[in-house]
Enzyme design. Structure first.
Site, PDB file in Angstrom:
ATOM      1  N   CYS A 153       2.720   2.282   0.194  1.00 19.70           N
ATOM      2  CA  CYS A 153       3.394   1.705  -0.965  1.00 19.70           C
ATOM      3  C   CYS A 153       2.678   2.183  -2.221  1.00 19.70           C
ATOM      4  O   CYS A 153       1.559   1.756  -2.512  1.00 19.70           O
ATOM      5  CB  CYS A 153       3.386   0.189  -0.893  1.00 19.70           C
ATOM      6  SG  CYS A 153       4.204  -0.541  -2.318  1.00 19.70           S
ATOM      7  N   GLY A 154       3.338   3.085  -2.961  1.00 20.08           N
ATOM      8  CA  GLY A 154       2.714   3.662  -4.146  1.00 20.08           C
ATOM      9  C   GLY A 154       2.539   2.675  -5.284  1.00 20.08           C
ATOM     10  O   GLY A 154       1.513   2.677  -5.959  1.00 20.08           O
ATOM     11  N   HIS A 155       3.537   1.808  -5.512  1.00 20.17           N
ATOM     12  CA  HIS A 155       3.373   0.847  -6.606  1.00 20.17           C
ATOM     13  C   HIS A 155       2.215  -0.097  -6.311  1.00 20.17           C
ATOM     14  O   HIS A 155       1.486  -0.518  -7.209  1.00 20.17           O
ATOM     15  CB  HIS A 155       4.683   0.072  -6.847  1.00 20.17           C
ATOM     16  CG  HIS A 155       4.784  -1.243  -6.141  1.00 20.17           C
ATOM     17  ND1 HIS A 155       5.272  -1.379  -4.861  1.00 20.17           N
ATOM     18  CD2 HIS A 155       4.440  -2.502  -6.541  1.00 20.17           C
ATOM     19  CE1 HIS A 155       5.238  -2.651  -4.512  1.00 20.17           C
ATOM     20  NE2 HIS A 155       4.744  -3.355  -5.511  1.00 20.17           N
TER      21      HIS A 155
ATOM     22  N   SER B 111       5.849   5.791  -3.170  1.00 19.33           N
ATOM     23  CA  SER B 111       5.976   6.632  -1.974  1.00 19.33           C
ATOM     24  C   SER B 111       7.304   7.374  -1.984  1.00 19.33           C
ATOM     25  O   SER B 111       7.429   8.469  -1.427  1.00 19.33           O
ATOM     26  CB  SER B 111       5.837   5.778  -0.706  1.00 19.33           C
ATOM     27  OG  SER B 111       6.772   4.717  -0.706  1.00 19.33           O
TER      28      SER B 111
ATOM     29  N   ASP C 138      13.610  -2.077  -4.818  1.00 24.27           N
ATOM     30  CA  ASP C 138      12.399  -1.780  -5.575  1.00 24.27           C
ATOM     31  C   ASP C 138      12.735  -1.744  -7.063  1.00 24.27           C
ATOM     32  O   ASP C 138      13.646  -1.033  -7.484  1.00 24.27           O
ATOM     33  CB  ASP C 138      11.815  -0.444  -5.128  1.00 24.27           C
ATOM     34  CG  ASP C 138      10.361  -0.269  -5.546  1.00 24.27           C
ATOM     35  OD1 ASP C 138       9.982  -0.770  -6.622  1.00 24.27           O
ATOM     36  OD2 ASP C 138       9.612   0.376  -4.799  1.00 24.27           O
TER      37      ASP C 138
END
Length: 344
Positions: A97-99, A265, A259
């Site tokens: 999870c990039g955030h 991602s 999102d």
């Protein structure tokens, strides 16, 4: 007046809440039982099998909501990692999870989970279920700022795949990996616009694609079967050719969860896909915009690499996270809704 915890049963669950580009992150820092396992992936399996009731307590109503997202900090087996993390959402546990990485990077520096911070950037090594992700946190005058991270190897899994989508017929999709697998489709395929159409219409189309790909396409990952599943579908504005103008998308993942950010991602996977198609070159920075909130991340492919037999790239994604509060959640034994519920 000092607030006291109300009468309750068991330990309080303590969290720090943040958001990155509008997407929430609930970081759990106290109250969880021991998470057993000798690796981050085995810990992910353990919480899924033994502690899933606590995910529902924190992600679901009345303490959370349908689109809540969480991060549980755990020990990592990697000596170079500053922390390990397990990601959670309305359906279960994701692999990347990039955030969340952007928020966790700032959190790790502010809450002293790393050694003495360094200006202008402090490196934070975060062991995600998909692998080690290196985050770099802006640091100046004792304050943290924006965060960039370097992804695990990202690659295009398949392009031009035709699937039969219920309600829409044959639809051509691309599938790419950025720590998790996503299907990519131009929203115009469904007569939709990622920045103007109703969210419900976008969710319905993306969910139909996700269900079709899951049923009709066999995914595999070179390093672990635990990573070989479709996380969601990203609808785009179709502007994949490189441009200095932002390109918008909206990600629908897990159980039709939306999102609010451009999806870290997802940006990673989209850059890998664009690079694979020859639409973006190394170190060309692209701006990605959330169709939901208008928030932005930047992404760029920084180097070529390999992931098994796949030609891959390391992608850098950058964004900004902010704190929204601190909470201590309790459970009363007489509360019939204490274990959480969702309204769909």
């Amino acid at each position: 007046m000092d607030l006291q915890l109300p009468p309750h049963k068991g330990d309080a669950l303590s969290v720090v809440d943040m958001h990155t580009g509008g997407e929430p992150l609930r970081i759990i820092f106290d109250g969880y039982p021991e998470v057993k396992g000798d690796s981050v992936l085995s810990k992910r399996r353990y919480v899924r099998e033994h502690l899933d009731h606590l995910r529902k307590v924190l992600m679901y109503e009345p303490r959370g909501h349908y689109d809540m997202y969480g991060a549980l900090i755990v020990d990592s087996e990697l000596p170079e990692a500053d922390l390990g993390v397990l990601f959670m959402h309305n359906e279960g546990y994701s692999t990347m999870c990039g955030h969340a990485v952007i928020a966790l990077g700032r959190y790790a520096v502010d809450y002293k989970l790393v050694k003495e911070p360094q200006a202008p950037e402090t490196q934070v090594n975060i062991h995600c279920p998909c692998g080690l992700v290196k985050a770099f946190v802006e640091y100046s005058g004792g304050k943290t700022g924006g965060v960039r991270f370097l992804s695990v190897p990202a690659f295009a899994f398949a392009t031009g795949v035709t699937v039969k989508v219920e309600g829409f017929g044959d639809v051509t999709v691309d599938i790419s990996y950025g720590g998790a697998f996503y299907a990519f489709v131009n929203a115009q395929t469904f007569g939709l616009d990622v920045t103007k159409s109703r969210t419900r219409d976008l969710v319905d189309a993306a969910t139909a694609v996700t269900n079709a790909v899951k049923a009709q396409v066999k995914l595999h990952h070179p390093t672990s079967d635990d990573l070989a599943f479709l996380y969601g579908t990203i609808l785009t504005d179709g502007k994949d050719d490189y441009s200095s103008d932002p390109t918008a998308n909206i990600c629908v993942f897990a159980e039709a969860q939306v999102d609010r950010s451009p999806t870290g991602s997802g940006v990673t996977a989209r850059v890998a896909l664009q690079y694979h198609k020859g639409l973006i070159q190394l170190n060309k920075i692209r701006t990605f915009e959330s169709g939901a909130t208008g928030s932005q991340f930047t992404g760029r492919a920084v180097e070529e690499t390999k992931c098994g037999d796949f030609k891959a790239v390391v992608v850098e994604v950058a964004g900004r996270a902010f704190y929204t509060g601190v909470s201590h959640f309790v459970q009363e034994p007489e509360d019939k809704l204490t274990h959480g519920f969702l309204l769909k």
